[in-house]
Design an enzyme around this catalytic site. Structure first.
Site, PDB file in Angstrom:
ATOM      1  N   ASP A 298       0.984  -1.087  -0.061  1.00  0.00           N
ATOM      2  CA  ASP A 298      -0.132  -0.118  -0.097  1.00  0.00           C
ATOM      3  C   ASP A 298       1.006   1.382   0.111  1.00  0.00           C
ATOM      4  O   ASP A 298       2.024   1.079   0.447  1.00  0.00           O
ATOM      5  CB  ASP A 298      -0.719  -0.059   1.273  1.00  0.00           C
ATOM      6  CG  ASP A 298      -0.200  -0.059   2.680  1.00  0.00           C
ATOM      7  OD1 ASP A 298       0.285  -1.384   2.768  1.00  0.00           O
ATOM      8  OD2 ASP A 298       0.369   1.169   3.164  1.00  0.00           O
TER       9      ASP A 298
ATOM     10  N   ASP B  54       1.365   4.348   2.224  1.00  0.00           N
ATOM     11  CA  ASP B  54       1.068   4.631   3.513  1.00  0.00           C
ATOM     12  C   ASP B  54       0.253   6.004   3.231  1.00  0.00           C
ATOM     13  O   ASP B  54      -0.124   6.852   2.285  1.00  0.00           O
ATOM     14  CB  ASP B  54       2.147   4.956   4.606  1.00  0.00           C
ATOM     15  CG  ASP B  54       1.692   4.964   5.836  1.00  0.00           C
ATOM     16  OD1 ASP B  54       0.580   3.899   6.274  1.00  0.00           O
ATOM     17  OD2 ASP B  54       2.421   5.681   6.560  1.00  0.00           O
TER      18      ASP B  54
END
Ligand code: ADE
Length: 289
Positions: free
Chosen positions: A225, A227
């Site tokens: 991902d 952040d």
């Protein structure tokens, strides 16, 4: 009826993380249930055998699932000292660790891999982080938290898979935070200003304890991902797991390539960490009692 002991020392260890809780395609030679002065490890340790590409001899590899077989340990609760002590007891002198992480850098996209060369500890003082206490005092060098010799082997293997969809960044600074909550946006931006490349919750104190145990340690990070500093939407567990699952095949191929390479005769001194011998003054064979 897999054996519960293994007759020979096992020099190579793998610590699997979220999304990599076992290694299929390897021959299971034993499942060892160990106890240590620091308690039981996260999971029984599976001894896998892999034929050396150079000699054909079966090379044993000790595999442990960091979060437990049922993913029951939060990052803060992982019995890290027991994990490292149990691997060391089996003879492990080199560890390839695997972990998911969030990206703090635009160029590290979800599903990219990073072989970090630096780390910043944001778990300090919260988790048990040393074998040396209660009268045993030792300060090990930790300027380079990861083993560059193992790291270079890992980088070469990662690049050899590049045509097949593996994207690898050769270094980076890993921020290790306490969790289990993800960071605030202000924290995420702060870590970026510190030069952080990726962020996770598990590589420290694991790498510190490996250093104390004279084990050469390198983590492979898979970005799952961006952040929350990034404007693509805040990180969720679904996002992490989705990318992790989608890229699990690449993660397993990457690990397999590394184990194949490390099983070669030419790396037998490296995986026994002969370059670390004598760097630390004491071993960890003494019980803390
Ligand atoms: N593990 C996976 N993604 C993470 C993130 N964004 N922060 C901390 N740990 C993570």
């Amino acid at each position: 009826n897999v054996p519960t002991t293994y007759p020979d020392p096992v020099h190579i260890g793998v610590i699997g993380g979220t999304g990599l809780d076992h290694l299929p395609h390897f021959t299971k030679a034993a499942v060892v249930d160990l106890d240590t002065p620091w308690g039981k490890p996260s999971s029984p340790i599976t001894i896998l055998e892999h034929p050396s590409p150079t000699t054909g001899k079966p090379i044993p590899i000790a595999f442990i699932a960091r979060h437990g077989l049922h993913h029951q340990y939060l990052p803060s609760d992982i019995p890290v000292r027991a994990n490292i002590a149990a691997l060391r007891k089996l003879g492990v002198r080199s560890i390839i660790a695997f972990s998911a992480a969030g990206s703090l850098a635009e160029e590290v996209k979800p599903r990219d891999f990073v072989v970090p060369d630096q780390a910043i500890d944001r778990t300090k003082g919260i988790r048990p982080h040393t074998f040396f206490e209660d009268g045993f005092v030792l300060h090990v060098p930790f300027a380079d938290p990861f083993d560059n010799r193992i790291g270079d082997v890992v980088r070469k293997c990662g690049h050899s898979l590049e045509g097949d969809g593996v994207v690898l960044h050769d270094n980076g600074t890993l921020i290790v935070m306490e969790g289990p909550q993800f960071s605030t946006r202000a924290e995420s931006n702060l870590y970026r200003s510190w030069g952080g490349t990726i962020i996770n919750m598990s590589t420290l104190p694991e790498a510190k304890l490996a250093a104390e145990a004279e084990i050469a340690y390198q983590v492979i990070i898979m970005s799952t991902d961006y952040d929350c500093w990034h404007d693509s939407g805040d990180v969720t567990v679904e996002m992490v797991m989705g990318h992790m699952r989608a890229n699990a095949v690449n993660a397993r191929r990457f690990i397999a390539a590394v184990l194949d390479e490390l099983s070669k005769e030419e790396h037998s001194e490296l995986v026994q960490a002969t370059h670390l011998a004598g760097q630390r003054k004491f071993g960890i064979s003494t019980s803390p009692a």
